[in-house]
Design a protein around this motif. Structure first.
Motif, PDB file in Angstrom:
ATOM      1  N   VAL A   1       0.835  -1.194   0.000  1.00  0.00           N
ATOM      2  CA  VAL A   1       0.000   0.000   0.000  1.00  0.00           C
ATOM      3  C   VAL A   1       0.875   1.251   0.000  1.00  0.00           C
ATOM      4  N   ASN A   2       0.236   2.385  -0.291  1.00  0.00           N
ATOM      5  CA  ASN A   2       0.825   3.702  -0.088  1.00  0.00           C
ATOM      6  C   ASN A   2       0.030   4.413   0.998  1.00  0.00           C
ATOM      7  N   LEU A   3       0.735   5.013   1.938  1.00  0.00           N
ATOM      8  CA  LEU A   3       0.086   5.690   3.057  1.00  0.00           C
ATOM      9  C   LEU A   3       0.035   7.193   2.808  1.00  0.00           C
ATOM     10  N   PRO A   4      -1.107   7.830   3.043  1.00  0.00           N
ATOM     11  CA  PRO A   4      -1.189   9.283   2.888  1.00  0.00           C
ATOM     12  C   PRO A   4      -0.395   9.990   3.984  1.00  0.00           C
ATOM     13  N   GLN A   5       0.071  11.176   3.716  1.00  0.00           N
ATOM     14  CA  GLN A   5       0.951  11.871   4.650  1.00  0.00           C
ATOM     15  C   GLN A   5       0.299  12.135   6.006  1.00  0.00           C
ATOM     16  N   ARG A   6      -0.998  12.385   6.014  1.00  0.00           N
ATOM     17  CA  ARG A   6      -1.687  12.734   7.263  1.00  0.00           C
ATOM     18  C   ARG A   6      -2.416  11.532   7.874  1.00  0.00           C
ATOM     19  N   TRP A   7      -1.998  10.349   7.496  1.00  0.00           N
ATOM     20  CA  TRP A   7      -2.639   9.098   7.919  1.00  0.00           C
ATOM     21  C   TRP A   7      -2.707   8.981   9.442  1.00  0.00           C
ATOM     22  N   LEU A   8      -1.578   9.087  10.110  1.00  0.00           N
ATOM     23  CA  LEU A   8      -1.548   8.946  11.562  1.00  0.00           C
ATOM     24  C   LEU A   8      -2.216  10.126  12.254  1.00  0.00           C
ATOM     25  N   MET A   9      -2.141  11.282  11.661  1.00  0.00           N
ATOM     26  CA  MET A   9      -2.834  12.447  12.220  1.00  0.00           C
ATOM     27  C   MET A   9      -4.340  12.233  12.196  1.00  0.00           C
ATOM     28  N   ALA A  10      -4.826  11.586  11.128  1.00  0.00           N
ATOM     29  CA  ALA A  10      -6.263  11.309  11.032  1.00  0.00           C
ATOM     30  C   ALA A  10      -6.701  10.336  12.117  1.00  0.00           C
ATOM     31  N   TYR A  11      -5.893   9.283  12.343  1.00  0.00           N
ATOM     32  CA  TYR A  11      -6.216   8.341  13.414  1.00  0.00           C
ATOM     33  C   TYR A  11      -6.182   9.022  14.775  1.00  0.00           C
ATOM     34  N   GLU A  12      -5.178   9.844  14.998  1.00  0.00           N
ATOM     35  CA  GLU A  12      -5.087  10.527  16.286  1.00  0.00           C
ATOM     36  C   GLU A  12      -6.298  11.439  16.512  1.00  0.00           C
ATOM     37  N   LYS A  13      -6.699  12.155  15.486  1.00  0.00           N
ATOM     38  CA  LYS A  13      -7.865  13.034  15.594  1.00  0.00           C
ATOM     39  C   LYS A  13      -9.120  12.238  15.921  1.00  0.00           C
ATOM     40  N   HIS A  14      -9.253  11.058  15.329  1.00  0.00           N
ATOM     41  CA  HIS A  14     -10.432  10.229  15.567  1.00  0.00           C
ATOM     42  C   HIS A  14     -10.441   9.692  17.000  1.00  0.00           C
ATOM     43  N   TYR A  15      -9.278   9.262  17.457  1.00  0.00           N
ATOM     44  CA  TYR A  15      -9.184   8.791  18.842  1.00  0.00           C
ATOM     45  C   TYR A  15      -9.395   9.943  19.827  1.00  0.00           C
ATOM     46  N   GLN A  16      -9.003  11.144  19.465  1.00  0.00           N
ATOM     47  CA  GLN A  16      -9.258  12.299  20.327  1.00  0.00           C
ATOM     48  C   GLN A  16     -10.760  12.589  20.424  1.00  0.00           C
TER      49      GLN A  16
ATOM     50  N   TYR B   1     -15.876   3.887  12.190  1.00  0.00           N
ATOM     51  CA  TYR B   1     -15.242   3.991  10.877  1.00  0.00           C
ATOM     52  C   TYR B   1     -14.601   5.366  10.753  1.00  0.00           C
ATOM     53  N   LEU B   2     -13.375   5.390  10.242  1.00  0.00           N
ATOM     54  CA  LEU B   2     -12.641   6.641  10.065  1.00  0.00           C
ATOM     55  C   LEU B   2     -12.889   7.168   8.655  1.00  0.00           C
ATOM     56  N   LYS B   3     -13.932   7.944   8.521  1.00  0.00           N
ATOM     57  CA  LYS B   3     -14.307   8.469   7.210  1.00  0.00           C
ATOM     58  C   LYS B   3     -13.611   9.814   6.986  1.00  0.00           C
ATOM     59  N   SER B   4     -12.375   9.711   6.530  1.00  0.00           N
ATOM     60  CA  SER B   4     -11.554  10.908   6.332  1.00  0.00           C
ATOM     61  C   SER B   4     -10.690  10.732   5.094  1.00  0.00           C
ATOM     62  N   GLN B   5     -10.638  11.761   4.266  1.00  0.00           N
ATOM     63  CA  GLN B   5      -9.765  11.725   3.092  1.00  0.00           C
ATOM     64  C   GLN B   5      -8.309  11.559   3.491  1.00  0.00           C
ATOM     65  N   ASP B   6      -7.940  12.094   4.654  1.00  0.00           N
ATOM     66  CA  ASP B   6      -6.559  12.019   5.112  1.00  0.00           C
ATOM     67  C   ASP B   6      -6.137  10.601   5.476  1.00  0.00           C
ATOM     68  N   ALA B   7      -7.100   9.715   5.674  1.00  0.00           N
ATOM     69  CA  ALA B   7      -6.793   8.354   6.132  1.00  0.00           C
ATOM     70  C   ALA B   7      -6.875   7.313   5.024  1.00  0.00           C
ATOM     71  N   VAL B   8      -7.139   7.723   3.792  1.00  0.00           N
ATOM     72  CA  VAL B   8      -7.347   6.768   2.704  1.00  0.00           C
ATOM     73  C   VAL B   8      -6.028   6.111   2.299  1.00  0.00           C
ATOM     74  N   VAL B   9      -5.915   4.823   2.560  1.00  0.00           N
ATOM     75  CA  VAL B   9      -4.759   4.029   2.146  1.00  0.00           C
ATOM     76  C   VAL B   9      -5.012   3.514   0.734  1.00  0.00           C
ATOM     77  N   LYS B  10      -4.004   3.613  -0.121  1.00  0.00           N
ATOM     78  CA  LYS B  10      -4.174   3.184  -1.508  1.00  0.00           C
ATOM     79  C   LYS B  10      -3.417   1.891  -1.766  1.00  0.00           C
ATOM     80  N   THR B  11      -4.129   0.940  -2.350  1.00  0.00           N
ATOM     81  CA  THR B  11      -3.523  -0.333  -2.725  1.00  0.00           C
ATOM     82  C   THR B  11      -3.636  -0.496  -4.234  1.00  0.00           C
ATOM     83  N   PHE B  12      -3.026  -1.526  -4.755  1.00  0.00           N
ATOM     84  CA  PHE B  12      -2.895  -1.644  -6.204  1.00  0.00           C
ATOM     85  C   PHE B  12      -3.817  -2.727  -6.769  1.00  0.00           C
TER      86      PHE B  12
END
Length: 379
Positions: A139-154, A248-259
Motif C-alpha cells: 500500500v501507499n500511506l497518505p501523509q496525514r494518515w496517523l494524524m487522522a487516526y489521532e484526531k479520531h481517537y481524540q 469507521y474513520l471516514k476521512s480523506q486524510d486516512a485513505v490508504v491506496k492499494t494496487f
C-alpha cells in the motif's frame, strides 16, 4: 417466478442501497458515555506483515518516511513471513538510512494456519504502544494518515476498534476501473454497517484497535484455523464486546491506496480468497449482503434468456434491469464523491455488463479451495 423476481430485486434495492446511503451520510459522533479529549497525544504501533514484497516495499517505505507525525510517538513492526526475495535487505537499508524512525524486524513463528494472525499476535507481544494500527506491505500511506487516526481517537477516546478507508488505485483501463468501483462499493457498504451499529466488514490494510481490547477477547482464538479474516473476525469479536466502541474513520486524510491486480485471473483469484471469509462469519448482515449481490447479479445475467423464453414478461424484465442499474450507478456515484476517481462515468457501461459475470465466476471458483502466494487457503 414473479414473486422470486420481486424478492431478489427489492432485497437488493433496500439492503444495498440502504447501506450505501447510510454510509454516504455517516459522521462519527461521540455517544453519551464518550467525552472528547482533544488535548491528548496518541502513540501508535504499526504492524505490517510481508511475504515476497520487494516490488512493493520501496513505495510503502517512501510513504512512511513522508508521514506528517512525530516519529517519537510511533514504531513500525515488520513481520517476515518466510520471504525468499530481497524484502529483508530493502527493510534493513531503510533502517540504516532512516535512523529517526523506529523499526523492528521480526520473523514469523508459525503457530496457526494464518500468517497474518500469527504476525499480528507476535508483534503485539513486543508492541510499545496501546493503540495498534495494521496495514499491508503493498500500500501507499497518505501523509496525514496517523494524524487522522489521532484526531479520531481524540474525538472518541474510548474506541477499541477503528476501520479505515482503502482505495484501489486506477488507470485508464477497464480492469483497474472495475476493481476501483468494486472497492468503492465495498467501502460504502462497510461504512453503512458502522452507521447502523451493525459493522460486518473492514479491511486489514487499514484498521486500528487497542492492545487491551485484543487481549480481552483472546485475539484470534477460535478462528486461527482459518487462513484469512484477520480483519473481519477481530471486528466481530470486538463489536460483540461493545459495538459503541467500534467506528469507521471516514476521512480523506486516512485513505490508504492499494494496487489493482494486473489480470482478470489474478483479480478473480483474490476475490475468491476474500469471499471465503463469509462462510465462517457470524454476521447475518454479511451473509445477507453477499447473498443479495450474488442473486441479483445472477438474475441480471439470466434475465435476457428468461425473457427470450417468455419466462419473464416485459415488465418483469425491465424491473430487473432498472433496479440493478439504478442501484449500481448510485453506489458508484456516491462512493466516488468520497474517493478520488472522476473518470468512472467513462467505464460505467462496460462495468455494468461485465461485473455480474465476474461475480458469478468468483462464486463458482469459490466452490474449490483457493491458494494464495503458493499456499492453500484453509477455511
Amino acid at each position: 417466478m414473479m414473486f422470486i423476481i420481486i424478492v431478489i430485486s427489492l432485497g437488493y434495492l433496500f439492503v444495498i442501497l440502504g447501506l450505501v446511503l447510510e454510509g454516504f451520510t455517516y459522521k462519527a459522533r461521540p455517544h453519551r458515555a464518550s467525552k472528547p479529549s482533544v488535548s491528548n497525544d496518541f502513540s501508535f504501533s504499526i504492524i505490517i506483515n510481508y511475504r515476497n514484497e520487494d516490488h512493493n516495499l520501496p513505495a510503502l517505505l517512501l510513504s512512511i518516511s513522508q508521514l506528517k507525525f512525530d516519529f517519537n510517538r510511533v514504531e513500525f513492526l515488520f513481520i517476515n513471513d518466510d520471504s525468499s526475495d530481497s524484502s529483508l535487505s530493502i527493510l534493513e537499508k531503510f533502517i540504516t538510512d532512516n535512523n529517526d524512525i523506529t523499526v523492528q524486524l521480526l520473523e514469523r513463528i508459525p503457530v496457526s494456519k494464518s500468517a497474518k494472525k500469527d504476525g499480528i499476535t507476535q508483534a503485539l507481544e513486543i508492541a510499545k504502544h496501546e493503540h495498534i494500527i495494521c496495514t499491508d506491505a503493498d500500500v501507499n500511506l497518505p501523509q496525514r494518515w496517523l494524524m487522522a487516526y489521532e484526531k479520531h481517537y481524540q474525538l472518541l477516546p474510548d474506541l477499541h476498534f477503528i476501520a479505515g478507508p482503502v482505495e484501489m488505485t486506477h488507470s485508464n483501463n477497464l480492469l483497474s476501473q472495475l476493481q476501483h468501483s468494486e472497492m468503492v462499493a465495498l467501502q460504502m457498504t462497510t461504512i453503512g454497517g458502522f452507521s447502523i451499529r451493525q459493522p460486518f466488514m473492514c479491511n486489514g490494510a487499514n484498521m486500528s484497535f487497542t492492545k487491551t481490547a485484543f487481549q480481552e477477547v483472546n485475539g484470534y482464538l477460535g478462528n486461527d484455523h482459518i487462513s484469512s479474516g484477520d480483519d473481519i473476525f477481530l471486528l466481530e469479536k470486538l463489536a460483540a464486546e461493545d459495538v459503541l466502541k467500534c467506528s469507521y474513520l471516514k476521512s480523506q486524510d486516512a485513505v490508504v491506496k492499494t494496487f489493482p491486480k494486473s489480470s482478470w485471473k489474478e483479480m478473480i483469484h483474490q476475490r475468491v480468497r476474500w469471499s471465503q471469509k463469509g462462510k465462517s462469519t457470524k454476521s447475518t448482515l454479511n451473509k445477507l449482503v453477499s447473498f443479495q449481490v450474488l442473486m441479483m447479479n445472477l438474475l441480471f445475467i439470466l434475465a435476457p434468456f428468461l425473457w427470450f423464453l417468455n419466462w419473464l414478461n416485459n415488465a418483469q424484465f425491465f424491473i430487473v434491469l432498472i433496479i440493478k442499474i439504478v442501484v449500481d450507478v448510485i453506489v458508484i456515484f456516491t462512493g466516488n464523491r468520497f474517493f478520488s476517481n472522476t473518470k468512472w462515468p467513462i467505464y460505467l457501461l462496460p462495468q455494468l455488463v461485465i461485473y455480474p459475470i465476474v461475480v458469478i465466476s468468483i462464486a463458482l471458483k469459490s466452490l474449490s479451495k483457493p491458494s494464495w502466494k503458493d499456499r492453500q487457503v484453509e477455511l
